[in-house]
Design a protein around this motif. Structure first.
Motif, PDB file in Angstrom:
ATOM      1  N   ARG A 110      35.835 -22.993  -1.777  1.00 17.99           N
ATOM      2  CA  ARG A 110      35.403 -21.662  -2.231  1.00 17.99           C
ATOM      3  C   ARG A 110      34.307 -21.782  -3.294  1.00 17.99           C
ATOM      4  N   ARG A 111      34.368 -22.819  -4.085  1.00 13.91           N
ATOM      5  CA  ARG A 111      33.335 -23.054  -5.098  1.00 13.91           C
ATOM      6  C   ARG A 111      32.893 -24.509  -5.019  1.00 13.91           C
ATOM      7  N   GLU A 112      31.614 -24.733  -5.280  1.00 16.30           N
ATOM      8  CA  GLU A 112      31.122 -26.101  -5.321  1.00 16.30           C
ATOM      9  C   GLU A 112      31.723 -26.817  -6.523  1.00 16.30           C
ATOM     10  N   ILE A 113      31.736 -28.152  -6.463  1.00 15.03           N
ATOM     11  CA  ILE A 113      32.380 -28.919  -7.523  1.00 15.03           C
ATOM     12  C   ILE A 113      31.673 -28.725  -8.858  1.00 15.03           C
ATOM     13  N   SER A 128      27.054 -34.107  -7.655  1.00 12.55           N
ATOM     14  CA  SER A 128      27.570 -32.921  -6.982  1.00 12.55           C
ATOM     15  C   SER A 128      27.080 -32.856  -5.538  1.00 12.55           C
ATOM     16  N   GLU A 129      25.792 -33.129  -5.335  1.00 14.27           N
ATOM     17  CA  GLU A 129      25.235 -33.078  -3.985  1.00 14.27           C
ATOM     18  C   GLU A 129      25.874 -34.118  -3.071  1.00 14.27           C
ATOM     19  N   MET A 178      29.537 -32.966  -2.200  1.00 10.44           N
ATOM     20  CA  MET A 178      29.540 -31.831  -1.283  1.00 10.44           C
ATOM     21  C   MET A 178      29.079 -32.261   0.113  1.00 10.44           C
ATOM     22  N   GLN A 179      28.114 -33.168   0.167  1.00 10.88           N
ATOM     23  CA  GLN A 179      27.649 -33.669   1.453  1.00 10.88           C
ATOM     24  C   GLN A 179      28.742 -34.484   2.153  1.00 10.88           C
ATOM     25  N   ALA A 180      29.497 -35.276   1.386  1.00 12.49           N
ATOM     26  CA  ALA A 180      30.510 -36.163   1.972  1.00 12.49           C
ATOM     27  C   ALA A 180      31.703 -35.403   2.539  1.00 12.49           C
ATOM     28  N   ILE A 181      31.988 -34.194   2.037  1.00 12.32           N
ATOM     29  CA  ILE A 181      33.141 -33.433   2.542  1.00 12.32           C
ATOM     30  C   ILE A 181      32.732 -32.432   3.611  1.00 12.32           C
ATOM     31  N   GLU A 229      25.660 -43.909  -5.033  1.00 11.26           N
ATOM     32  CA  GLU A 229      25.001 -42.695  -5.503  1.00 11.26           C
ATOM     33  C   GLU A 229      25.872 -41.941  -6.499  1.00 11.26           C
ATOM     34  N   VAL A 230      27.162 -41.792  -6.180  1.00 12.85           N
ATOM     35  CA  VAL A 230      28.071 -41.050  -7.052  1.00 12.85           C
ATOM     36  C   VAL A 230      28.300 -41.798  -8.358  1.00 12.85           C
ATOM     37  N   ALA A 231      28.538 -43.099  -8.298  1.00 10.39           N
ATOM     38  CA  ALA A 231      28.792 -43.879  -9.509  1.00 10.39           C
ATOM     39  C   ALA A 231      27.582 -43.850 -10.437  1.00 10.39           C
ATOM     40  N   PHE A 232      26.367 -43.961  -9.856  1.00  9.43           N
ATOM     41  CA  PHE A 232      25.151 -43.944 -10.671  1.00  9.43           C
ATOM     42  C   PHE A 232      24.958 -42.586 -11.347  1.00  9.43           C
ATOM     43  N   ALA A 233      25.267 -41.507 -10.597  1.00  9.04           N
ATOM     44  CA  ALA A 233      25.028 -40.162 -11.124  1.00  9.04           C
ATOM     45  C   ALA A 233      26.096 -39.723 -12.123  1.00  9.04           C
ATOM     46  N   LEU A 234      27.315 -40.215 -11.965  1.00 10.40           N
ATOM     47  CA  LEU A 234      28.407 -39.755 -12.841  1.00 10.40           C
ATOM     48  C   LEU A 234      28.331 -40.352 -14.242  1.00 10.40           C
TER      49      LEU A 234
END
Length: 587
Positions: free
Chosen positions: A248-251, A263-264, A267-270, A287-292
């Motif tokens: 219902r809402r983006e992360i 976030s992108e 959302m793309q992975a799910i 990508e996620v580890a680098f961005a977080l």
């Protein structure tokens, strides 16, 4: 082709109950505790008595609903063992062995001393991870999955309870029970999974690939950051509808700290469409580890939290665990050596006392017979009662052929035969329970011994039979075993109510002792059982002494009572060596 596994909510899967273990698992592993359930079975924490270390054992019942044959369960378990054993990675739980024993299959694997991600989230403030900690989580699990995918293996059951945190912060991925090996034609169809973490193609049973694990890892990442699973549902159909509809809402709206590239990527992975997801788990995790944030800082934070969460005031190293375990866990051979030595000694003693009546006293024949019987008993303990009884029967029959001697022989052989089939051939200490009272001419010794090692019904029967044989041996040995005078005295003696009273006392004492010992199964209950056994014997002794009955209910000798008390004390020490009995309770 394998039958598909039914898809159920995670809370309802694998609810088999663990029956009481009988002795060592696979003659090597001692049960310590249960640590939940995994794909197709229950996971037990056990002590490897050979290598002196903890291991995790997944135990699977070979007869389960939905499986046509036990061979199918074996194939599933063997497939998981082979899959896991080929994945040698620091972030994957190591598989040690696979064995089948009777109606159970066992997967023996590395024990991870720590918490699952589910348990970890339940203990940290807010039930979520920081961005740095989640970066470390995604990096570690992504590394494990990337290695598995390189080797043609899909996990297909990524979820918080399959992600383990060790005390030093290392993350381990476990339970490849749903794993699918790649074939020449590509990956196979899905066989099941956990509702809330499966992508649409896995729920519907379509062909799956690496992007299934990418989807599940993204859901775990979402849950670790926000504390909720957007696709959790009571049924697989409802979960599928939620995935197709999307969150219902983006992360980024649920957690404002998760923005931009992280976030992108999540959302793309799910996405319900596999084609829209990242092409590999390595690309997604990097990508996620680098961005977080900083995975190294997250790893240090998790290590610090693990030390707090597991209450590390005492360093629970394998050496410390070993010192705290019962002696039988640390030295599994010790109790066996004591039992074999005691049984061999009593058997040799009995054969030496009776063999002279049928083998003659000339030379060293009784000594040779006694030594031979002791050696055979040391090799196989249950044979001790057979040898001692055979020597007694030979002693009674060699000296006379009267009808009375034949009657007593037949009665003894019948009673002994039934006992040996039901009890003697399976319990190693039962031979000592049966033979020792005859050797010491003390029927009271049967109660504490039988109550220590047998179940209540068997203990009572063994104690009564042992007292019966002890009474016969005591009577006939006074008159030379098979002589007519001995048989006549035996016939009159067994009609005396004092013998019946003695049988009742030892039977009740053994029954009470075994009931208390086996009910709780602890070392303390074994000592309490011995105390209750001695209480019954002492009460009977005082009662018989105070009753005026013309020597019909004569009390036993106080020396015999003292020896029985001493034996109970020794058995309490033996209980400490043996440790707790196998029960459903944890060690």
């Amino acid at each position: 082709m394998d039958q598909p596994v039914s898809i159920e909510p995670d809370s309802q899967r694998h609810s088999d109950q663990r029956p009481a273990e009988q002795g060592l698992i696979l003659n090597r592993y001692r049960y310590m505790s249960s640590c939940g359930t995994g794909g197709f079975g229950t996971v037990l924490v056990c002590w490897d008595t050979r290598l002196q270390r903890r291991v995790a054992i997944k135990r699977m019942l070979l007869v389960q609903p939905g499986y046509a044959t036990s061979e199918q369960i074996i194939d599933e378990a063997l497939s998981e063992a082979r899959t896991s054993s080929m994945l040698a990675n620091p972030n994957i739980v190591t598989m040690y062995d696979f064995e089948v024993d009777r109606s159970w299959a066992y997967l023996v694997m590395e024990y991870v001393d720590g918490l699952t991600l589910t348990e970890f989230l339940a203990r940290v403030e807010g039930g979520t991870l920081t961005n740095d900690e989640c970066a470390y989580l995604v990096q570690s699990v992504g590394s494990a999955l990337a290695y598995a995918h390189e080797n043609g293996v899909l996990h297909l059951d990524i979820k918080p309870s399959n992600i383990m945190f060790e005390r030093d912060g290392t993350i381990k991925l476990c339970d490849f029970g749903m794993a699918t090996l790649a074939s020449a034609a590509g990956y196979g169809g899905a066989r099941g999974g956990t509702v809330g973490y499966m992508p649409p193609e896995q729920i519907t049973g379509d062909l799956v690939d690496e992007r299934c694990d990418v989807f599940a890892l993204a859901v775990v990442c979402w849950q670790a950051l926000t504390g909720e699973n957007p696709f959790a549902a009571p049924t697989a159909e409802e979960s599928l509808r939620r995935i197709e509809r999307g969150p219902r809402r983006e992360i980024s709206q649920v957690d404002p700290d998760v923005t931009g590239m992280a976030s992108e990527a999540i959302m793309q992975a799910i996405s319900p469409n596999p084609a829209l997801r990242p092409p590999s788990v390595e690309a997604f995790s990097n990508e996620v580890a680098f961005a977080l944030g900083d995975p190294d800082a997250g790893g240090q934070s998790i290590k610090s939290l693990m030390l707090q969460s597991t209450d590390d005031s005492v360093e629970e190293t394998e050496g410390y665990i070993r010192e705290q375990l019962p002696i039988a866990y640390r030295y599994p051979w010790l109790a066996d050596v004591i039992v074999r030595f005691a049984t061999a000694l009593t058997t040799g003693w009995s054969c030496f006392a009776t063999s002279g009546a049928w083998a003659g006293t000339a030379g060293n024949a009784p000594i040779a017979i006694a030594c031979g019987a002791a050696v055979l008993t040391a090799i196989w303990s249950p044979v001790g009662s057979l040898l001692a009884f055979a020597s007694l029967m030979a002693a009674m029959l060699m000296s006379t052929s009267s009808a009375a001697a034949t009657f007593w022989t037949i009665s003894l052989v019948t009673a002994f035969g039934i006992w040996w089939v039901m009890v003697g051939r399976t319990d190693r200490l039962s031979a000592c329970s049966l033979v020792l009272p005859s050797c010491a001419s003390n029927a009271l010794l049967a109660a504490p011994l039988a109550g220590f090692s047998l179940t209540p019904a068997r203990a009572g029967a063994t104690a009564v039979l042992s007292a019966y044989i002890s009474s016969i041996v005591s009577t006939v040995s006074t008159h030379g075993f098979g002589a007519d005078a001995a048989i006549a005295s035996l016939t009159l003696g067994q009609l005396n109510p004092r013998n019946a009273a003695a049988y009742v006392v030892v039977g009740l004492a053994a029954l009470l002792c075994a009931t208390i010992t086996t009910h709780w199964g602890s070392v303390r209950s074994s000592a309490l059982g011995q105390l209750a056994c001695m209480a019954v014997i002492l009460f009977a002794q005082i009662f018989f002494m105070r009753v005026e009955n013309g020597d019909i209910w004569a009390a036993a000798s106080w020396i015999h009572v003292a020896v029985a008390v001493l034996l109970s004390v020794l058995l309490c020490i033996m209980a400490v060596i043996r440790g707790p009995l196998p029960t459903a309770e944890e060690v």
